[in-house]
Design a protein around this motif. Structure first.
Motif, PDB file in Angstrom:
ATOM      1  N   PRO A 147     -22.883   2.645  35.397  1.00 28.65           N
ATOM      2  CA  PRO A 147     -21.546   2.384  34.874  1.00 28.65           C
ATOM      3  C   PRO A 147     -21.561   1.257  33.838  1.00 28.65           C
ATOM      4  CG  PRO A 147     -21.597   2.127  37.276  1.00 28.65           C
ATOM      5  CD  PRO A 147     -22.985   2.379  36.825  1.00 28.65           C
ATOM      6  N   VAL A 148     -20.683   1.378  32.858  1.00 29.22           N
ATOM      7  CA  VAL A 148     -20.457   0.264  31.949  1.00 29.22           C
ATOM      8  C   VAL A 148     -19.672  -0.771  32.748  1.00 29.22           C
ATOM      9  CG1 VAL A 148     -19.318  -0.498  29.832  1.00 29.22           C
ATOM     10  CG2 VAL A 148     -20.462   1.739  29.901  1.00 29.22           C
ATOM     11  N   VAL A 149     -20.253  -1.944  32.932  1.00 28.39           N
ATOM     12  CA  VAL A 149     -19.686  -2.990  33.781  1.00 28.39           C
ATOM     13  C   VAL A 149     -19.430  -4.235  32.941  1.00 28.39           C
ATOM     14  CG1 VAL A 149     -20.168  -4.525  35.731  1.00 28.39           C
ATOM     15  CG2 VAL A 149     -20.827  -2.127  35.853  1.00 28.39           C
ATOM     16  N   THR A 150     -18.221  -4.766  33.074  1.00 24.88           N
ATOM     17  CA  THR A 150     -17.867  -6.028  32.434  1.00 24.88           C
ATOM     18  C   THR A 150     -17.631  -7.062  33.531  1.00 24.88           C
ATOM     19  OG1 THR A 150     -16.772  -4.826  30.644  1.00 24.88           O
ATOM     20  CG2 THR A 150     -16.234  -7.159  30.884  1.00 24.88           C
ATOM     21  N   PRO A 151     -18.475  -8.086  33.613  1.00 28.77           N
ATOM     22  CA  PRO A 151     -18.248  -9.133  34.604  1.00 28.77           C
ATOM     23  C   PRO A 151     -16.923  -9.842  34.334  1.00 28.77           C
ATOM     24  CG  PRO A 151     -20.449  -9.308  33.645  1.00 28.77           C
ATOM     25  CD  PRO A 151     -19.685  -8.322  32.821  1.00 28.77           C
ATOM     26  N   LEU A 152     -16.248 -10.252  35.394  1.00 30.21           N
ATOM     27  CA  LEU A 152     -14.993 -10.979  35.275  1.00 30.21           C
ATOM     28  C   LEU A 152     -15.192 -12.405  35.771  1.00 30.21           C
ATOM     29  CD1 LEU A 152     -12.616  -8.186  36.588  1.00 30.21           C
ATOM     30  CD2 LEU A 152     -13.076  -8.805  34.210  1.00 30.21           C
ATOM     31  N   ALA A 153     -14.642 -13.337  35.017  1.00 27.88           N
ATOM     32  CA  ALA A 153     -14.762 -14.756  35.369  1.00 27.88           C
ATOM     33  C   ALA A 153     -13.676 -15.152  36.355  1.00 27.88           C
ATOM     34  CB  ALA A 153     -14.649 -15.610  34.104  1.00 27.88           C
ATOM     35  N   PRO A 154     -14.017 -15.890  37.388  1.00 22.37           N
ATOM     36  CA  PRO A 154     -12.991 -16.357  38.323  1.00 22.37           C
ATOM     37  C   PRO A 154     -12.061 -17.360  37.634  1.00 22.37           C
ATOM     38  CG  PRO A 154     -15.144 -17.267  38.912  1.00 22.37           C
ATOM     39  CD  PRO A 154     -15.354 -16.334  37.766  1.00 22.37           C
ATOM     40  N   MET A 155     -10.766 -17.181  37.864  1.00 24.65           N
ATOM     41  CA  MET A 155      -9.761 -18.053  37.246  1.00 24.65           C
ATOM     42  C   MET A 155      -8.910 -18.783  38.287  1.00 24.65           C
ATOM     43  SD  MET A 155     -10.368 -17.633  34.060  1.00 24.65           S
ATOM     44  CE  MET A 155      -8.959 -18.274  33.196  1.00 24.65           C
ATOM     45  N   PHE A 156      -8.812 -18.227  39.493  1.00 27.30           N
ATOM     46  CA  PHE A 156      -7.977 -18.839  40.524  1.00 27.30           C
ATOM     47  C   PHE A 156      -8.390 -18.280  41.872  1.00 27.30           C
ATOM     48  CE2 PHE A 156      -4.254 -18.512  43.335  1.00 27.30           C
ATOM     49  CZ  PHE A 156      -3.940 -19.852  43.459  1.00 27.30           C
ATOM     50  N   HIS A 157      -8.328 -19.135  42.873  1.00 27.79           N
ATOM     51  CA  HIS A 157      -8.609 -18.711  44.247  1.00 27.79           C
ATOM     52  C   HIS A 157      -7.716 -19.502  45.181  1.00 27.79           C
ATOM     53  CE1 HIS A 157     -11.228 -19.053  47.999  1.00 27.79           C
ATOM     54  NE2 HIS A 157     -10.722 -17.840  48.013  1.00 27.79           N
ATOM     55  N   LEU A 158      -7.020 -18.823  46.052  1.00 26.74           N
ATOM     56  CA  LEU A 158      -6.223 -19.468  47.090  1.00 26.74           C
ATOM     57  C   LEU A 158      -6.906 -19.208  48.419  1.00 26.74           C
ATOM     58  CD1 LEU A 158      -3.554 -20.928  47.886  1.00 26.74           C
ATOM     59  CD2 LEU A 158      -2.586 -18.639  48.210  1.00 26.74           C
ATOM     60  N   PRO A 159      -7.642 -20.174  48.941  1.00 28.03           N
ATOM     61  CA  PRO A 159      -8.345 -19.951  50.212  1.00 28.03           C
ATOM     62  C   PRO A 159      -7.388 -19.896  51.396  1.00 28.03           C
ATOM     63  CG  PRO A 159      -8.834 -22.134  49.333  1.00 28.03           C
ATOM     64  CD  PRO A 159      -7.912 -21.475  48.376  1.00 28.03           C
TER      65      PRO A 159
END
Length: 104
Positions: A92-104
């Motif tokens: 598959p053509v895959v584009t990595p995504l950068a983490p921008m926010f996380h609510l633990p």
């Protein structure tokens, strides 16, 4: 454990078939993914754009980079190639995504 996310693209109208094939994922492939240290793998579809958004957790000592060399992975890519945008080898053509926010 690390969480990663990436984007893929589904061809128009292929959502139902993509979902059907994943509901019937081959046990050998599921076992290979788990053996590579992958857990909690999700794929979501944006029906308006055909974008597939995937997240997964992987062990620190994962072996995801070895998956493309496995015959079962290559067979799955061949099986799915008619449904999504792929490279010449059907991965598959895959584009990595950068983490921008996380609510633990």
């Amino acid at each position: 454990m690390e969480t990663i996310a990436f984007r893929m693209t589904l061809k128009s109208g292929m959502g139902p078939e993509y979902e059907r094939r994943h509901h019937e994922i081959w046990p050998e492939l599921a076992n290979a993914l788990r053996a590579a240290g992958i857990h909690d793998y999700w794929i979501f579809l944006d029906e308006a754009s055909g974008a597939l958004f995937a997240t997964l957790k992987r062990d620190t000592a994962h072996s995801m980079d070895q998956l493309p060399s496995l015959p079962i992975m290559r067979k799955w890519w061949d099986y799915m190639a008619d449904l999504m945008d792929t490279q010449a080898d059907h991965s598959p053509v895959v584009t990595p995504l950068a983490p921008m926010f996380h609510l633990p």
